[in-house]
Design an enzyme around this catalytic site. Structure first.
Site, short mmCIF file in Angstrom:
data_model
loop_
_atom_site.label_atom_id
_atom_site.label_comp_id
_atom_site.label_asym_id
_atom_site.label_seq_id
_atom_site.Cartn_x
_atom_site.Cartn_y
_atom_site.Cartn_z
N CYS A 1 6.44 6.74 -10.24
CA CYS A 1 6.65 7.74 -9.67
C CYS A 1 8.03 8.64 -9.95
O CYS A 1 8.21 9.75 -9.58
CB CYS A 1 6.80 7.38 -8.07
N HIS B 1 10.18 13.18 -4.29
CA HIS B 1 8.94 12.65 -4.50
C HIS B 1 8.20 12.52 -3.32
O HIS B 1 8.89 11.90 -2.02
CB HIS B 1 9.11 11.36 -5.16
N ASN C 1 0.54 10.58 -2.22
CA ASN C 1 1.60 10.26 -3.14
C ASN C 1 0.73 10.40 -4.46
O ASN C 1 0.00 9.50 -4.87
CB ASN C 1 2.00 8.99 -2.95
N1 COA Z 1 -3.94 1.63 9.16
C1 COA Z 1 -3.88 0.85 10.27
N2 COA Z 1 -2.93 -0.19 10.16
C2 COA Z 1 -2.34 -0.34 9.00
C3 COA Z 1 -2.60 0.28 7.84
C4 COA Z 1 -3.52 1.25 7.97
N3 COA Z 1 -3.80 2.17 6.89
N4 COA Z 1 -1.89 -0.15 6.79
C5 COA Z 1 -1.14 -1.36 7.29
N5 COA Z 1 -1.41 -1.24 8.56
C6 COA Z 1 -1.00 -2.29 9.70
C7 COA Z 1 -0.57 -3.66 9.06
O1 COA Z 1 -1.41 -4.65 8.51
C8 COA Z 1 0.60 -4.01 9.97
O2 COA Z 1 -0.18 -4.82 11.07
P1 COA Z 1 0.38 -6.20 11.62
O3 COA Z 1 1.71 -5.82 12.34
O4 COA Z 1 -0.72 -6.52 12.66
O5 COA Z 1 0.61 -6.96 10.58
C9 COA Z 1 0.88 -2.74 10.51
O6 COA Z 1 0.19 -1.83 10.22
C10 COA Z 1 2.48 -2.41 10.36
O7 COA Z 1 2.50 -2.38 8.88
P2 COA Z 1 3.87 -2.04 8.03
O8 COA Z 1 3.69 -2.40 6.68
O9 COA Z 1 5.24 -2.43 8.96
O10 COA Z 1 3.96 -0.56 8.38
P3 COA Z 1 5.11 0.39 8.05
O11 COA Z 1 5.74 1.12 9.43
O12 COA Z 1 6.12 -0.10 6.97
O13 COA Z 1 4.36 1.43 7.15
C11 COA Z 1 3.87 2.07 4.75
C12 COA Z 1 3.48 1.16 5.93
C13 COA Z 1 3.15 1.61 3.46
C14 COA Z 1 3.42 3.37 5.28
C15 COA Z 1 5.56 2.01 4.60
O14 COA Z 1 5.98 1.07 4.59
C16 COA Z 1 5.87 2.73 3.47
O15 COA Z 1 5.61 4.23 3.17
N6 COA Z 1 6.31 2.21 2.27
C17 COA Z 1 6.77 2.89 1.24
C18 COA Z 1 5.68 3.21 0.26
C19 COA Z 1 6.21 4.10 -0.87
O16 COA Z 1 6.86 4.80 -0.72
N7 COA Z 1 5.14 3.75 -1.97
C20 COA Z 1 5.37 4.45 -3.17
C21 COA Z 1 6.39 4.00 -3.85
S1 COA Z 1 6.72 5.08 -5.33
#
Ligand code: COA
Length: 318
Positions: A110, A244, A275
């Site tokens: 990215c 980004h 993304n």
């Molecule tokens: N729909 C519903 N629930 C979901 C889900 C979805 N699509 N994806 C994950 N969950 C659930 C998880 O299983 C977890 O459940 P649990 O608490 O029962 O285990 C819960 O939601 C919370 O997950 P968590 O990973 O803590 O959520 P978050 O607030 O961290 O958000 C992301 C997840 C991926 C959106 C976030 O971590 C993020 O944006 N990370 C950076 C990603 C990024 O920038 N990537 C690109 C790099 S270039």
């Protein structure tokens, strides 16, 4: 001497997949995706390859620049989802647009589009080349596990690029690299040699979302501040920040830490695209360029982060 952006171009495939559409495939819902990421829909390529999208974005950028393909001295491309590992995407774009110049790819996930600009700036400074096309393009839909709700909801497909010529408008950059595959990776094929100690890997994007989130919210504002310090630019002089587009909350967290850059200067289009990795920053640049958002002389911070791990920030004058 560095560069001047002559023009921009982009292309996204026509098929749009909404959060509600995704809720039919995996256990998720529009409310979860919207509040956690800011994404409402993404474009998905079903009939086109990455290089075909890249070539369309390249042609749009050439047209916007008033430059013909045979005037190009170099084509630089970036993708993690190219049609092939070999040939590289730049060679396929070169053929598709009818150029004859050297063409190669850089691998930077990215952050890659900003690495293309950094590389192009170095080449243009030496006088070796005078017109460089930089394109980031991704068909993320091809490298995702569509049964994994934690990753498949985040990404989208598309392509975008710029045409550069020698100029004075690349004012500085800040590159931060922390080599690590644990948090974010995309495995390659492991082959079938019977004695190999390598186990076949899941051939899709793997991400530890919460750790990548922590990395991004810390490193992006830090790199931007370091960039502003080294270029002697007060936060209040920044006209726009083009980050980004990985998660709206990451951009908002960066905005909170950079207090003297007003929130509305952090441009956001993640709602419509998700993304798009290497295409994310040029897609937003092209959208703003065509909408007339940028005025001549505006100071624009570009900031990307991603697999590597890496974070790249750059300051340009429009
Ligand atoms: N729909 C519903 N629930 C979901 C889900 C979805 N699509 N994806 C994950 N969950 C659930 C998880 O299983 C977890 O459940 P649990 O608490 O029962 O285990 C819960 O939601 C919370 O997950 P968590 O990973 O803590 O959520 P978050 O607030 O961290 O958000 C992301 C997840 C991926 C959106 C976030 O971590 C993020 O944006 N990370 C950076 C990603 C990024 O920038 N990537 C690109 C790099 S270039």
């Amino acid at each position: 001497m560095s560069f001047h952006i002559l023009g921009t171009g982009s292309y996204v495939p026509p098929v749009v997949v909404t959060n509600d559409d995704l809720a039919k495939i995996v256990e998720t819902n529009d409310e979860w995706i919207t509040t956690r990421t800011g994404i409402r829909r993404r474009h998905v390529a079903v009939d086109e390859t990455t290089s075909e999208m890249a070539a369309k974005a390249a042609s749009a950028a050439l047209e916007n620049s008033g430059v013909s393909a045979d005037e190009l001295d170099l084509i630089l491309c970036a993708t993690v989802s190219g049609d092939y590992i070999c040939p590289n995407m730049a060679c396929l774009v070169q053929r598709a647009i009818g150029a004859a110049c050297p063409a190669f790819d850089l691998n930077g996930a990215c952050s890659a589009f900003l690495l293309l600009l950094e590389t192009a700036a170095a080449y243009l400074s030496t006088g070796r080349y005078r017109k460089i096309l930089c394109v980031g393009a991704e068909q993320m839909s091809r490298i995702l596990d569509w049964t994994d709700r934690s990753t498949c909801i985040l990404f989208g497909d598309g392509a975008a690029g710029v045409v550069l010529e020698p100029g004075e408008n690349y004012l500085g950059s800040q590159l931060v690299f922390r080599g690590s595959e644990e948090l974010l990776n995309l495995p390659t094929s492991t082959g079938t040699f019977p004695g190999s100690r390598l186990e076949a890997q899941h051939p899709y994007v793997y991400m530890n979302g919460s750790e990548v989130y922590k990395f991004a919210t810390r490193i992006v504002p830090q790199a931007i501040q370091q960039l502003l310090d080294k270029t002697g630019t007060p936060q209040s002089d920044v006209a726009w920040v083009v980050c980004h587009q990985a998660n709206r909350r990451i951009i908002e967290a960066a905005a909170r830490r950079l207090k003297d850059i007003a929130d509305e200067k952090f441009l956001i289009n993640i709602e419509d695209y998700g993304n798009t990795s290497a295409a994310s920053i040029p897609l937003l640049l092209d959208e703003c360029n065509r909408a007339g958002t940028f005025k001549k002389g505006d100071l624009i911070v570009l900031a990307a982060f991603g697999g590597g791990l890496s974070c790249v920030a750059a300051l340009i004058r429009w």
